[in-house]
Design an enzyme around this catalytic site. Structure first.
Site, PDB file in Angstrom:
ATOM      1  N   SER A   8       0.644  -1.166   0.079  1.00 11.15           N
ATOM      2  CA  SER A   8      -0.212   0.014   0.243  1.00 11.15           C
ATOM      3  C   SER A   8       1.024   1.218   0.183  1.00 11.15           C
ATOM      4  O   SER A   8       0.944   2.425  -0.969  1.00 11.15           O
ATOM      5  CB  SER A   8      -0.905  -0.002   1.517  1.00 11.15           C
ATOM      6  OG  SER A   8      -2.361  -0.931   1.460  1.00 11.15           O
ATOM      7  N   ARG A  63       1.326   3.707  -3.149  1.00 10.37           N
ATOM      8  CA  ARG A  63       0.931   5.122  -3.268  1.00 10.37           C
ATOM      9  C   ARG A  63       2.677   6.028  -3.404  1.00 10.37           C
ATOM     10  O   ARG A  63       2.996   6.793  -4.609  1.00 10.37           O
ATOM     11  CB  ARG A  63       0.560   5.411  -1.599  1.00 10.37           C
ATOM     12  CG  ARG A  63      -0.548   5.024  -1.133  1.00 10.37           C
ATOM     13  CD  ARG A  63      -0.966   5.034  -0.147  1.00 10.37           C
ATOM     14  NE  ARG A  63      -2.021   4.911   0.626  1.00 10.37           N
ATOM     15  CZ  ARG A  63      -2.741   3.765   0.473  1.00 10.37           C
ATOM     16  NH1 ARG A  63      -2.187   2.929   0.081  1.00 10.37           N
ATOM     17  NH2 ARG A  63      -4.086   3.583   0.783  1.00 10.37           N
ATOM     18  N   ASP A  74      -9.419  -6.475   4.688  1.00  9.04           N
ATOM     19  CA  ASP A  74      -8.154  -7.233   4.536  1.00  9.04           C
ATOM     20  C   ASP A  74      -7.701  -8.166   5.130  1.00  9.04           C
ATOM     21  O   ASP A  74      -7.049  -9.006   4.733  1.00  9.04           O
ATOM     22  CB  ASP A  74      -6.663  -6.303   3.892  1.00  9.04           C
ATOM     23  CG  ASP A  74      -7.163  -5.820   2.739  1.00  9.04           C
ATOM     24  OD1 ASP A  74      -7.887  -5.632   2.046  1.00  9.04           O
ATOM     25  OD2 ASP A  74      -6.243  -4.562   1.336  1.00  9.04           O
ATOM     26  N   LYS A 130     -12.964  -7.124  -4.612  1.00 13.05           N
ATOM     27  CA  LYS A 130     -11.544  -7.531  -3.996  1.00 13.05           C
ATOM     28  C   LYS A 130     -11.199  -8.331  -5.143  1.00 13.05           C
ATOM     29  O   LYS A 130     -12.101  -8.654  -6.266  1.00 13.05           O
ATOM     30  CB  LYS A 130     -10.965  -7.951  -3.349  1.00 13.05           C
ATOM     31  CG  LYS A 130     -11.608  -6.892  -2.113  1.00 13.05           C
ATOM     32  CD  LYS A 130     -10.449  -5.981  -2.069  1.00 13.05           C
ATOM     33  CE  LYS A 130     -10.671  -5.313  -0.744  1.00 13.05           C
ATOM     34  NZ  LYS A 130     -10.038  -3.914  -0.631  1.00 13.05           N
ATOM     35  N   ARG A 138     -14.419 -11.957  -1.947  1.00 11.15           N
ATOM     36  CA  ARG A 138     -13.740 -12.752  -0.696  1.00 11.15           C
ATOM     37  C   ARG A 138     -14.315 -13.310   0.346  1.00 11.15           C
ATOM     38  O   ARG A 138     -14.737 -14.700   1.025  1.00 11.15           O
ATOM     39  CB  ARG A 138     -12.643 -11.634   0.126  1.00 11.15           C
ATOM     40  CG  ARG A 138     -11.845 -11.623  -0.971  1.00 11.15           C
ATOM     41  CD  ARG A 138     -10.615 -10.181  -0.150  1.00 11.15           C
ATOM     42  NE  ARG A 138      -9.521 -10.513  -1.327  1.00 11.15           N
ATOM     43  CZ  ARG A 138      -9.165  -9.342  -0.677  1.00 11.15           C
ATOM     44  NH1 ARG A 138      -8.129  -8.848   0.191  1.00 11.15           N
ATOM     45  NH2 ARG A 138      -7.491  -9.489  -1.582  1.00 11.15           N
ATOM     46  N   ARG A 167      -4.506 -13.155  -0.580  1.00 12.69           N
ATOM     47  CA  ARG A 167      -4.817 -13.353   0.529  1.00 12.69           C
ATOM     48  C   ARG A 167      -6.130 -14.586   0.712  1.00 12.69           C
ATOM     49  O   ARG A 167      -5.985 -15.399   2.003  1.00 12.69           O
ATOM     50  CB  ARG A 167      -5.811 -12.291   1.136  1.00 12.69           C
ATOM     51  CG  ARG A 167      -5.016 -11.076   1.182  1.00 12.69           C
ATOM     52  CD  ARG A 167      -5.572 -10.176   1.874  1.00 12.69           C
ATOM     53  NE  ARG A 167      -5.155  -8.327   1.237  1.00 12.69           N
ATOM     54  CZ  ARG A 167      -3.747  -8.342   1.227  1.00 12.69           C
ATOM     55  NH1 ARG A 167      -2.760  -9.393   2.281  1.00 12.69           N
ATOM     56  NH2 ARG A 167      -3.428  -7.272   0.830  1.00 12.69           N
ATOM     57  N   LYS A 224       1.855 -11.743  -5.737  1.00 15.76           N
ATOM     58  CA  LYS A 224       0.816 -10.337  -5.798  1.00 15.76           C
ATOM     59  C   LYS A 224       1.137  -9.411  -4.603  1.00 15.76           C
ATOM     60  O   LYS A 224       1.383  -8.335  -4.705  1.00 15.76           O
ATOM     61  CB  LYS A 224      -0.485 -10.651  -5.690  1.00 15.76           C
ATOM     62  CG  LYS A 224      -1.374  -9.600  -5.876  1.00 15.76           C
ATOM     63  CD  LYS A 224      -2.918  -9.516  -5.981  1.00 15.76           C
ATOM     64  CE  LYS A 224      -3.582  -7.908  -5.896  1.00 15.76           C
ATOM     65  NZ  LYS A 224      -3.407  -8.104  -6.981  1.00 15.76           N
TER      66      LYS A 224
END
Length: 408
Positions: A23, A27, A291, A318, A322, A365, A389
């Site tokens: 994350s 950014r 998450d 997502k 999920r 995940r 990923k």
């Protein structure tokens, strides 16, 4: 590649270094593209960050970001302000099912020229870069914080800055705070008052503000919290590099997992996890930290305790749905579980079916959240390389902890 996973003996007490936050990295990569004076260290090794770097450095007319949702949102805003440049921004079949209309509408209201190349409201997008002179926009705050972040990241480069009004209840507030903190760290002035965020224009970044270190990823730490919770008495492990005053919302793990039997001690730039006693059930609102919902649900199942999780509406859009994926795979293992559009309820149970093959749905995940159950029963993780990923070294790190990882 599928992986057969099991633990023979106890989890080894050891130290693990986790790659930089995806994350934060994504950014900062976009900010670096806008402000070349920025230097970044401890970048994430994830596929998503690799996709961001390749997209930002490429000169092609078609930009394919594959499964990288963060890159799709952030790059939509980025290319909207690249004057004179025309690109088609596309991705995987699943990416073409993930809505982006809220962000496109906001950018169009600022003067951006964006067209839908296939289906209205969804990628791929045909973007023609423009100079955006308008500086006021409103956006629904309850859909995805990434839409908001995409606007904030380009805001300093807009001639008149940006005044962004958030409508309704804010989802994943910590991710917005992370963005604003990184802008501050880079020297881009901003204010968040009430439901309005203001970003002051900034033409260039030089000096101390240009050197930024990425903290390790707290979402990736969640799987080790789960291992610590499911492991035997006396288990401990050290994870680095982490800050006590983290920008990442998922640092809430330290508090949440206290109830799941894991103590956290901050020592320098690392955290020490150790086994403690767990509660008999947990009830959590994860609106700010969706998450880690998969990891928490699987941990509770492994511990044989009930859980009620709310604030999960963003999980529907997502890499996969999920909530439905969790329900399907946990039921294979013997779980008694119910889901709605924004919640999950798991009953306490001592039953865990062994040698079940867990489908991962192209979702990193899913693969990592279920892996700690190998402490309880042998388990198969299908398409296990999907972890690249966000955490390419995940299976290697599990071997360091004593897990047997058979790839086939």
């Amino acid at each position: 590649m599928d992986i057969q996973l099991q633990l023979n003996g106890a989890v080894k007490s050891t130290a693990i270094t986790i790659t930089g936050s995806k994350s934060e990295s994504n950014r900062l990569l976009l900010l670096q593209a806008l402000y070349p004076g920025i230097t970044i260290s401890n970048l994430s090794e994830s596929d998503d960050s690799d996709a961001m770097q390749k997209a930002l450095s490429g000169n092609g007319e078609v930009i394919d970001i594959h499964h990288a949702g963060t890159a799709m949102r952030f790059l939509t805003a980025y290319y909207a302000i690249q004057e004179g440049k025309e690109v088609v921004l596309t991705g995987s079949p699943r990416m073409k099912e993930r809505p982006i209309g809220v962000l496109v509408d906001a950018l169009r209201s600022l003067g951006a020229k964006i067209e839908y190349a296939e289906n209205e409201g969804f990628p791929p997008l045909k973007i023609t870069g423009q100079k955006l002179l308008k500086n006021k926009v409103s956006i629904k705050a309850g859909v995805s914080s990434q839409y908001i972040t995409a606007l904030l990241l380009i805001a300093g480069k807009l001639e008149n800055g940006l005044e962004l009004t958030l409508e309704g209840e804010i989802t994943s507030r910590p991710y917005i705070d992370m963005t604003l903190s990184l802008l501050n760290e880079a020297g881009i002035e901003n204010y968040f008052e009430g439901n309005v965020i203001t970003v002051v224009p900034k033409s260039e970044i030089v000096g101390l503000a240009s050197k930024i270190v990425v903290e390790s990823d707290w979402s990736s730490a969640s799987y080790f919290y789960s291992i610590a919770a499911l492991a035997g008495e006396g288990t401990s492990m050290r994870l680095s590099s982490y800050k006590k005053n983290s920008l990442q919302g998922d640092s809430a793990l330290a508090v949440i997992y206290k109830g799941l039997g894991v103590d956290t001690v901050f020592e320098g730039n690392s955290i020490l996890l150790s086994k403690a006693s767990a509660s008999k059930s947990i009830d959590l609102d994860l609106n700010d930290t969706p998450d880690i919902a998969q990891t928490i649900a699987v941990t509770c199942f492994g511990l044989g305790i009930a859980c009620s999780l709310r604030g999960l509406h963003t999980l529907k859009i997502k890499e996969t749905d999920r909530l439905e994926a969790l329900k399907t795979e946990m039921k294979k293992l013997g779980a008694k579980i119910k889901v709605t559009n924004d919640s999950l309820i798991l009953e306490a149970s001592d039953v865990i079916n062994s040698n079940i093959a867990i489908a991962t749905y192209n979702d990193h995940r899913m693969a990592m959240a279920f892996a700690p159950l190998a402490i309880r029963v042998p388990i198969c993780i299908q398409d296990a390389d999907v972890v690249s990923k966000s955490y390419p070294a995940f299976w290697d790190d599990l071997q360091v902890l004593g897990f047997t990882v058979n790839r086939h």
